[in-house]
Each structure stands twice: as structure tokens, then as C-alpha cells.
Design a protein around this motif. Structure first.
Motif, PDB file in Angstrom:
ATOM      1  N   THR A 298      43.518  36.758  37.076  1.00 34.38           N
ATOM      2  CA  THR A 298      42.598  37.050  38.178  1.00 34.38           C
ATOM      3  C   THR A 298      42.002  38.443  38.004  1.00 34.38           C
ATOM      4  O   THR A 298      40.807  38.655  38.229  1.00 34.38           O
ATOM      5  CB  THR A 298      43.329  36.961  39.526  1.00 34.38           C
ATOM      6  OG1 THR A 298      43.827  35.638  39.714  1.00 34.38           O
ATOM      7  CG2 THR A 298      42.397  37.303  40.675  1.00 34.38           C
ATOM      8  N   GLY A 299      42.832  39.397  37.594  1.00 38.96           N
ATOM      9  CA  GLY A 299      42.329  40.741  37.326  1.00 38.96           C
ATOM     10  C   GLY A 299      41.279  40.723  36.222  1.00 38.96           C
ATOM     11  O   GLY A 299      40.273  41.442  36.299  1.00 38.96           O
ATOM     12  N   ALA A 300      41.511  39.896  35.205  1.00 37.28           N
ATOM     13  CA  ALA A 300      40.546  39.797  34.110  1.00 37.28           C
ATOM     14  C   ALA A 300      39.230  39.191  34.604  1.00 37.28           C
ATOM     15  O   ALA A 300      38.141  39.673  34.251  1.00 37.28           O
ATOM     16  CB  ALA A 300      41.125  38.947  32.981  1.00 37.28           C
TER      17      ALA A 300
ATOM     18  N   LEU B 117      51.274  34.932  35.742  1.00 40.38           N
ATOM     19  CA  LEU B 117      50.221  35.057  34.744  1.00 40.38           C
ATOM     20  C   LEU B 117      48.842  34.871  35.363  1.00 40.38           C
ATOM     21  O   LEU B 117      47.865  35.487  34.929  1.00 40.38           O
ATOM     22  CB  LEU B 117      50.443  34.040  33.617  1.00 40.38           C
ATOM     23  CG  LEU B 117      51.671  34.286  32.737  1.00 40.38           C
ATOM     24  CD1 LEU B 117      51.860  33.136  31.759  1.00 40.38           C
ATOM     25  CD2 LEU B 117      51.536  35.606  31.980  1.00 40.38           C
ATOM     26  N   PHE B 118      48.773  34.028  36.395  1.00 41.82           N
ATOM     27  CA  PHE B 118      47.492  33.814  37.064  1.00 41.82           C
ATOM     28  C   PHE B 118      46.984  35.107  37.707  1.00 41.82           C
ATOM     29  O   PHE B 118      45.781  35.368  37.728  1.00 41.82           O
ATOM     30  CB  PHE B 118      47.632  32.719  38.125  1.00 41.82           C
ATOM     31  CG  PHE B 118      46.398  32.518  38.968  1.00 41.82           C
ATOM     32  CD1 PHE B 118      45.238  32.000  38.411  1.00 41.82           C
ATOM     33  CD2 PHE B 118      46.402  32.844  40.318  1.00 41.82           C
ATOM     34  CE1 PHE B 118      44.105  31.818  39.178  1.00 41.82           C
ATOM     35  CE2 PHE B 118      45.268  32.660  41.093  1.00 41.82           C
ATOM     36  CZ  PHE B 118      44.113  32.143  40.526  1.00 41.82           C
ATOM     37  N   ILE B 119      47.901  35.911  38.228  1.00 48.48           N
ATOM     38  CA  ILE B 119      47.484  37.180  38.828  1.00 48.48           C
ATOM     39  C   ILE B 119      46.872  38.089  37.772  1.00 48.48           C
ATOM     40  O   ILE B 119      45.841  38.743  38.005  1.00 48.48           O
ATOM     41  CB  ILE B 119      48.685  37.859  39.509  1.00 48.48           C
ATOM     42  CG1 ILE B 119      49.100  37.060  40.742  1.00 48.48           C
ATOM     43  CG2 ILE B 119      48.348  39.301  39.899  1.00 48.48           C
ATOM     44  CD1 ILE B 119      50.290  37.629  41.462  1.00 48.48           C
TER      45      ILE B 119
ATOM     46  N   LEU C 290      48.669  45.202  36.405  1.00 51.65           N
ATOM     47  CA  LEU C 290      50.018  45.273  35.856  1.00 51.65           C
ATOM     48  C   LEU C 290      51.039  45.761  36.876  1.00 51.65           C
ATOM     49  O   LEU C 290      52.138  45.197  36.988  1.00 51.65           O
ATOM     50  CB  LEU C 290      50.033  46.184  34.623  1.00 51.65           C
ATOM     51  CG  LEU C 290      51.367  46.243  33.858  1.00 51.65           C
ATOM     52  CD1 LEU C 290      51.773  44.849  33.394  1.00 51.65           C
ATOM     53  CD2 LEU C 290      51.261  47.198  32.672  1.00 51.65           C
ATOM     54  N   ASP C 291      50.703  46.806  37.648  1.00 52.12           N
ATOM     55  CA  ASP C 291      51.683  47.340  38.587  1.00 52.12           C
ATOM     56  C   ASP C 291      52.035  46.316  39.672  1.00 52.12           C
ATOM     57  O   ASP C 291      53.211  46.156  40.028  1.00 52.12           O
ATOM     58  CB  ASP C 291      51.162  48.636  39.210  1.00 52.12           C
ATOM     59  CG  ASP C 291      49.800  48.477  39.861  1.00 52.12           C
ATOM     60  OD1 ASP C 291      49.112  47.473  39.575  1.00 52.12           O
ATOM     61  OD2 ASP C 291      49.414  49.364  40.650  1.00 52.12           O
TER      62      ASP C 291
ATOM     63  N   MET D 242      41.206  42.726  28.911  1.00 50.25           N
ATOM     64  CA  MET D 242      42.380  43.579  28.838  1.00 50.25           C
ATOM     65  C   MET D 242      42.363  44.656  29.922  1.00 50.25           C
ATOM     66  O   MET D 242      43.390  44.968  30.527  1.00 50.25           O
ATOM     67  CB  MET D 242      42.472  44.241  27.456  1.00 50.25           C
ATOM     68  CG  MET D 242      42.751  43.287  26.306  1.00 50.25           C
ATOM     69  SD  MET D 242      44.357  42.432  26.467  1.00 50.25           S
ATOM     70  CE  MET D 242      43.816  40.801  27.016  1.00 50.25           C
ATOM     71  N   ASP D 243      41.174  45.214  30.179  1.00 50.79           N
ATOM     72  CA  ASP D 243      41.054  46.218  31.247  1.00 50.79           C
ATOM     73  C   ASP D 243      41.448  45.611  32.594  1.00 50.79           C
ATOM     74  O   ASP D 243      42.152  46.238  33.393  1.00 50.79           O
ATOM     75  CB  ASP D 243      39.612  46.734  31.327  1.00 50.79           C
ATOM     76  CG  ASP D 243      39.254  47.639  30.158  1.00 50.79           C
ATOM     77  OD1 ASP D 243      40.185  48.116  29.472  1.00 50.79           O
ATOM     78  OD2 ASP D 243      38.047  47.864  29.934  1.00 50.79           O
ATOM     79  N   GLY D 244      40.979  44.395  32.854  1.00 50.55           N
ATOM     80  CA  GLY D 244      41.291  43.740  34.121  1.00 50.55           C
ATOM     81  C   GLY D 244      42.769  43.445  34.277  1.00 50.55           C
ATOM     82  O   GLY D 244      43.334  43.623  35.358  1.00 50.55           O
TER      83      GLY D 244
END
Length: 461
Positions: A72-74, A67-69, A320-321, A313-315
Motif C-alpha cells: 500500500t505504501g508503494a 505485506l499488503f501494508i 516500515l515502522d 522501494m521508497d513507498g
């Protein structure tokens, strides 16, 4: 059940597919399928492999890291959309002149990676988040940022006394020391082993030298040859008015993130950094950072709640992949535990001549970590296996621990199924196999120096 030589077949399938097809997702699925076939043929239960994937989320630490990953994207997206990235780069390069060259851009990430010694995951994430805009500004390729982030994040936690990895190593070694009658404090033995972690020390010096003197090896040189075009074409993803694109929009969230990580580690460790829960720390820090940043942006009129939520959400979608790949890597690792792969490889340490046992331990640690993608798991297997074998033969315990950690860090840092490799690729924007390919010449040199060092120690001790 003892699967013997069959326990390494899924590893061979996975690695062969990874280097053949350059597709880690397909490689991991192939490895899981091979492990499922082997366990199913032996037990009659062919669902073990499929169940290993959802079973990943039954482990809280693994789930928190995953979940942290996503978070991190967010964070990466919101600091960019808010103009924080653009503001920080302009402030440090045009106004304050703090970063004036490609060397300065690289040194910022390297030093930050050394300072964030408590947890490897958070070190990699924060180092990449801060360094990425400066690398783009000065045309330094993302592959070099990935090398710096992964090298510091993977190595420093094992070297610094307050790092979580050193605390874990002490936990592994304590019962072994008691069994061998070693009266010296286990933590002090672990600390004295730091100078014998030849690979981690050689790697950090090698990476620092490449920054200061500008030498780039093999694929990294080719990455530098095209980096100038990236710098010219780069455009900031700023979605606010120019007057709101300020450095503080990035600095404050990063300070939130780092402060929360340290605070939660202290809280979960009862005031002791070395005893804290790194998994809980990065998860809680990521979530708190997103909440606090959102509230701060809303109060300052940078973004509405709806806009900020959309950025988050975009981040997360961008990650996701790689999150799916990480889940598959964890599932594959659990299947290797069922097969007893690490134990099968470790048993060969007892068959070596005494003079080369130390080097053999280093090689076996390398093989296990590369095959399983975990340095901590490798240490957990080998400390109770190799230490009772080598210490009674006259090999000092710090030598043994140093060799195990060195091999474990190398294997973990170079395995395409390692969580640290996947995380580094995700936060730096480098394809996983490209990251492995460009950093290998550096890590291979450090590995060769370490092997020579352990051969010398083996003959003189």
C-alpha cells in the motif's frame, strides 16, 4: 494452564505505556515482556515471548496482510510520483468540478468506504488512498480522513450480507444454533441481527452527520483549526513532466486494486463473495496492482523500470515502522491467546442479572476487543460463550449477536494495538495515538447510545 487474573496484566501494562509515553512501539514491547515474564514464571520457558514475534509469519493470513501494508505504501508513492494525485485533484476540482468543497471531499471517502464492503482492510486502504489528496486540497485534516476510513472499514463489513465479517459470524454461530436447537437458518439469524448492531449504525450516522453539518468534537476541532495552513503549504510529489501528470495515472492503479480484490475474493470463494479469502485477496491485489501499474507506466513512458522500482522501494520504506508495530501487535495478540485473556474476561458474563446480561455482553465484548485489538477474535470467543447463556433465558439470538458485534467493533476501532487502527494510521499519515485521540469523542458517543439501547432491550425482552 489457567493464568487467571494474571492474564490481564500485560494488557494493563501495554495500555498504560501507550497513553503515558504516547509510543505504541514501546507499549507493545512492554506488553510482550510482561506476558513473557508471566508465562516464563509458570512454565520455565522464557523464550515464549521472543518466539511469538517471528511466529507471526507462520500464519499466512497475517503475513499477507502485513505485506499488503508495505505494498500500500508503494502504491501511494507511485501514484504520487507519477503525477496521478496532482492530475486527479486538478481534474475533479478545476476541470470537472466534481468535488467543490470540504464536504464533497469527505463525502467521497465516506461513500467509497460504504461501497468497499467486502473486506475491512481493503476498504480502509482504498478509501484513504483516494481521499487523501482531496482532503489536502480543501484543508480537511488527515485525522478526519482517518475517522471516516476506520469507521466505514470497521463497521460496514459486519452489516452488509456479502461482507466477509458476516460470513465469519455465521460460521461462529452455526454450531451454537445447532446446539440450542434453533431451526432457523443461521445466516438469516445473523442478517436479522444487523438492526441490533447499535454501535455500528450509530457511528456511521454520527460520522455522516459530522460531514454534512460540519460539527467537529474535541481534538478534531483543534485539528481543523490548523488544517488551513496544511492546505496552503501542500506540494505535490510529482516527479514527471507537467504534461504527464494526468488523473489516469492514479485512477487506473486504484481500479486495478479494487478489481483485483473483488476478482480474487470471487475466485477463492467459488463465485461467492461472502466465502472468499480476504487475506489472499488484498495480498494478491496489491502485488498485481504494482506489477500491472509498472508495466503500464513503462509502456506510456511515464517512468523507466528503474525509476518505478525506486518509487516502490521508497513507498515501502515509508511504511516500515508501522509494519514493525503491526507485527508486534500480532505477536502480542498471540501471547494473550496463550494466557487465555479473552476467556477470563468472558466468564463474568454468566454472573450478571438477566435484565442487564445483554448490556454486560456488550461491555465484555468491548473490553476483550479493546484489550486484544481484534473484532473477529472477540466474536469467536463470545458467540459460543454468551449465546448459549442468554438464549435459553429468553434473550433472542439476534439481540445477542448484535451486542457482541457492536462491542467488538468499538473495542477494535479504538484500541491502539488494533491492526485496523495501525493500518488506518499508516495510510492516512496520522500518528497512531493522534488517530485514537481524535476519533474517541465520536466513537464514545456512539458507544453510549448503544449501551443505552442494550439496557432497554434487556429490560423489555
Amino acid at each position: 494452564m489457567n493464568y487467571g487474573v494474571w492474564s490481564i496484566v500485560p494488557i494493563l501494562v501495554t495500555l498504560a505505556m501507550a497513553f503515558w509515553r504516547k509510543n505504541v512501539f514501546l507499549a507493545l514491547l512492554s506488553g510482550i515482556a510482561a506476558a513473557t515474564a508471566i508465562t516464563g514464571a509458570a512454565t520455565g520457558n522464557f523464550l515464549t515471548g521472543l518466539e511469538s514475534i517471528p511466529a507471526v509469519f507462520t500464519d499466512l493470513s497475517t503475513t499477507k496482510t502485513t505485506l499488503f501494508i508495505l505494498m500500500t505504501g508503494a502504491v501511494m508513492t507511485v501514484v504520487s510520483c507519477s503525477g496521478g494525485v496532482e492530475g486527479l485533484v486538478r481534474c475533479c476540482t478545476e476541470r470537472r468540478r466534481l468535488v467543490k468543497s470540504p464536504v464533497g471531499a469527505q463525502l467521497i471517502s465516506f461513500v467509497l468506504g460504504l461501497l468497499l464492503f467486502v473486506d475491512g482492510t481493503s476498504s480502509i486502504a482504498v478509501t484513504a488512498l483516494v481521499g487523501r489528496p482531496f482532503f489536502r486540497k480543501y484543508g480537511v485534516p488527515r485525522e478526519k480522513l482517518a475517522l471516516i476510513s476506520n469507521s466505514t472499514g470497521s463497521a460496514v463489513a459486519w452489516i452488509v450480507p456479502f461482507g466477509s465479517a458476516c460470513a465469519v459470524l455465521t460460521t461462529f454461530f452455526t454450531p451454537v444454533a445447532r446446539e440450542l436447537g434453533i431451526t432457523r437458518d443461521p445466516f438469516s439469524v445473523v442478517m436479522s441481527s444487523v438492526v441490533f448492531q447499535f454501535y455500528t449504525i450509530a457511528l456511521l450516522l454520527l460520522v455522516l452527520g459530522s460531514i454534512l453539518f460540519g460539527y467537529n468534537i474535541g481534538p478534531m476541532r483543534r485539528a481543523f483549526s490548523r488544517s488551513g495552513e496544511e492546505a496552503e503549504e501542500y506540494r505535490y510529489d510529482t516527479r514527471v513532466e507537467g504534461g504527464k501528470a494526468l488523473a489516469r495515472n492514479m485512477i487506473v492503479p486504484i481500479v486495478f486494486l479494487v478489481a483485483c480484490i473483488f476478482a480474487v475474493i470471487l475466485a477463492t470463494g467459488g463465485g461467492d463473495l461472502s466465502a472468499g479469502d480476504g487475506g489472499t485477496a488484498v495480498f494478491a491485489a496489491g502485488l498485481l496492482t504494482l506489477l500491472l501499474t509498472g508495466a503500464w507506466y513503462a509502456l506510456r513512458g511515464i517512468a523507466t523500470v528503474e525509476e518505478y522500482t525506486g518509487w516502490c522501494m521508497d513507498g515501502m520504506r515509508n511504511m516500515l515502522d508501522l509494519t514493525v508495530i503491526l507485527v508486534l501487535a500480532y505477536a502480542f495478540g498471540s501471547l494473550l491467546s496463550v494466557l487465555g485473556t479473552a476467556g477470563f474476561l468472558a466468564q463474568y458474563a454468566r454472573m450478571m442479572p438477566r435484565a442487564v446480561m445483554l448490556a454486560a455482553g456488550f461491555l465484555i465484548a468491548t473490553a476483550i476487543a479493546y484489550a486484544t485489538g481484534t473484532s473477529g477474535g472477540t466474536a469467536a470467543v463470545l458467540v459460543p460463550v454468551l449465546t448459549p447463556v442468554l438464549v435459553p433465558l429468553g434473550v433472542p439470538a439476534p439481540f445477542v449477536l448484535g451486542a457482541i458485534v457492536s462491542g467488538a467493533v468499538f473495542g477494535d476501532q479504538n484500541s491502539p494495538i488494533s491492526d485496523s487502527v495501525i493500518l488506518t494510521a499508516s495510510v492516512t499519515g496520522v500518528p497512531i495515538m493522534d488517530h485514537v485521540r481524535t476519533q474517541t469523542p465520536y466513537t464514545a458517543i456512539a458507544w453510549g447510545l448503544a449501551l443505552a439501547g442494550y439496557l432497554m432491550l434487556g429490560f423489555i425482552c
